[in-house]
Design an enzyme around this catalytic site. Structure first.
Site, PDB file in Angstrom:
ATOM      1  N   LEU A 113      -9.471  -1.992  13.799  1.00 46.38           N
ATOM      2  CA  LEU A 113      -9.439  -1.693  15.232  1.00 46.38           C
ATOM      3  C   LEU A 113      -8.866  -0.309  15.508  1.00 46.38           C
ATOM      4  CD1 LEU A 113      -8.229  -5.028  16.889  1.00 46.38           C
ATOM      5  CD2 LEU A 113     -10.335  -3.796  17.425  1.00 46.38           C
TER       6      LEU A 113
ATOM      7  N   ALA C 109      -3.147  -8.402   8.962  1.00 42.63           N
ATOM      8  CA  ALA C 109      -4.582  -8.233   9.184  1.00 42.63           C
ATOM      9  C   ALA C 109      -4.984  -6.819   8.789  1.00 42.63           C
ATOM     10  CB  ALA C 109      -4.933  -8.496  10.637  1.00 42.63           C
ATOM     11  N   LYS C 110      -6.109  -6.730   8.104  1.00 44.69           N
ATOM     12  CA  LYS C 110      -6.595  -5.439   7.630  1.00 44.69           C
ATOM     13  C   LYS C 110      -6.895  -4.511   8.800  1.00 44.69           C
ATOM     14  CE  LYS C 110      -9.589  -4.550   3.643  1.00 44.69           C
ATOM     15  NZ  LYS C 110     -10.815  -5.063   2.991  1.00 44.69           N
ATOM     16  N   CYS C 111      -7.205  -5.118   9.944  1.00 43.29           N
ATOM     17  CA  CYS C 111      -7.655  -4.271  11.050  1.00 43.29           C
ATOM     18  C   CYS C 111      -6.484  -3.674  11.818  1.00 43.29           C
ATOM     19  CB  CYS C 111      -8.612  -5.013  11.956  1.00 43.29           C
ATOM     20  SG  CYS C 111      -7.867  -6.124  13.118  1.00 43.29           S
ATOM     21  N   LEU C 112      -5.230  -4.028  11.477  1.00 34.09           N
ATOM     22  CA  LEU C 112      -4.083  -3.416  12.156  1.00 34.09           C
ATOM     23  C   LEU C 112      -3.356  -2.486  11.203  1.00 34.09           C
ATOM     24  CD1 LEU C 112      -2.607  -6.598  13.811  1.00 34.09           C
ATOM     25  CD2 LEU C 112      -4.053  -4.901  14.862  1.00 34.09           C
TER      26      LEU C 112
END
Lengths: 129, 120, 112
Positions: A113, C109-112
């Site tokens: 993100l 989480a990989k996305c953070l």
């Protein structure tokens, strides 16, 4: 001239939001405005599933995204956490989790993100579908 | 990196789907990368802010405990729509601490700044 | 395939990357073992961060991303500890990744 980004949070096939997003993207790209990128989050990550089989009668949206990305060098960014949770795996993610199948490949990219934060910092307008 | 204002609207209840958790992850990620985040709860989203939830009893992770950590992401205060609360007979006293109630004038003011808007 | 850490003649389940699967399997002696696997010898300064991160997780049900870790530590322990240079010196592969692993928390989480 404005810089646009698109956020897609809805799944393909259950409503017309994906097609609306696609037509919106095309419109921006064919205007004097610019499209910084398209980011897929939540159920939107299903758009990146390369194993979708399109019934021959309908528009192939997966192919549409792919062509659009290649023609206009527009990044197709997919939230890696949302995607892996839903079984949409890049080669790296499949290896990380000992899975044998891969169904996310270029021009789609599995990213964090944080990449969307960068995209938004460069965009004047975000449109969510 | 240019800092933008990103307003995130959470408008669904906490446990029927993952929208609440997704909104929270989204908010923290944007803040972690230096963006200015406003988090606004309206419609059924106000139920996410009820204090003393016991999500574990329905086999869910209580992600709402994390709202108290948002101050460390500079996401504060958390905003809630007064009209949505009143329509559901929820008193501000039933909510977790650190929430600012906004009437219609307050809500309008919040959306005056140019910003990116994301809805969950 | 199962991944484990062998500790005091027991097998502790981890994910592929060495993060504990069960937060309650953690104890301070196990932290020493995980740190050793990470190539870190735990000093009191390391312990302060490890405990901080674990307390944060237990209170808020989430591991702090780097920005939040820096701000929370600055507020509780002062600016000389609440800064990313200090934290990266202690945990060279990234405090959000490494301190959480040693603290027995799930992989962020990989996305953070």
């Amino acid at each position: 001239m404005a810089q646009f980004s698109i956020l897609i949070t809805s799944a393909p096939h259950i409503n017309d939001k994906g097609l609306s997003a696609f037509r919106f993207a095309q419109t921006v790209l064919n205007s004097e405005h610019q499209l910084q990128g398209i980011f897929f989050y939540q159920d939107g990550v299903h758009h990146a599933n390369a194993l979708q089989i399109n019934p021959s009668s309908g528009f192939d949206l997966y192919q549409g995204w792919t062509n659009l990305a290649l023609t206009h060098q527009c990044p197709l960014m997919v939230c890696v956490t949302a995607a892996t949770k839903r079984g949409v795996l890049s080669a790296n993610d499949a290896a990380d989790h000992d899975k044998t199948a891969v169904n996310l490949s270029a021009p789609f990219e599995a990213l964090g993100l944080g990449e969307l934060a960068v995209l938004l910092s460069q965009s004047d307008r975000l449109v969510q579908f | 990196m240019t800092q933008r204002h990103i307003t995130i609207i959470a408008q669904q209840g906490p446990y029927a789907n993952s929208a609440g958790q997704d909104a929270l992850d989204f908010a923290m990620a944007m803040a972690n990368f230096g963006q200015h985040v406003n988090l606004v709860f309206m419609h059924d989203g106000v139920f996410q802010l009820l204090a003393n939830q016991h999500a574990e009893s329905i086999f869910r992770k209580d992600f709402t405990k994390c709202f108290a950590a948002l101050t460390y992401y500079d996401i504060e205060p958390i905003y809630v729509c007064q009209r949505s609360l009143a329509a559901r007979n929820v008193s501000p006293n039933d909510l977790i601490v650190g929430v600012e109630t906004l009437d219609e004038v307050g809500m309008q003011a919040l959306f005056k700044t140019p910003q990116h808007l994301v809805t969950f | 395939m199962n991944h484990v850490i062998t500790f005091e003649n027991r097998h502790i389940d981890t994910d592929k990357f060495g993060y504990l699967l069960n937060v309650n399997d953690w104890q301070p002696e196990l932290a020493e073992k995980i740190a050793q696997l990470e190539g870190i010898e735990l000093s009191p300064a390391h312990w302060e961060v490890v405990n901080f991160v674990r307390d944060f997780y237990l209170e808020f049900n989430t591991s702090p991303a780097i920005r939040a870790l820096v701000k929370a530590m600055a507020l509780k322990l002062g600016a000389d500890k609440g800064n990313s240079r200090y934290l990266f010196r202690l945990f060279p592969d990234g405090p959000a990744k490494q301190a959480t692993k040693i603290a027995g928390l799930p992989k962020p989480a990989k996305c953070l």
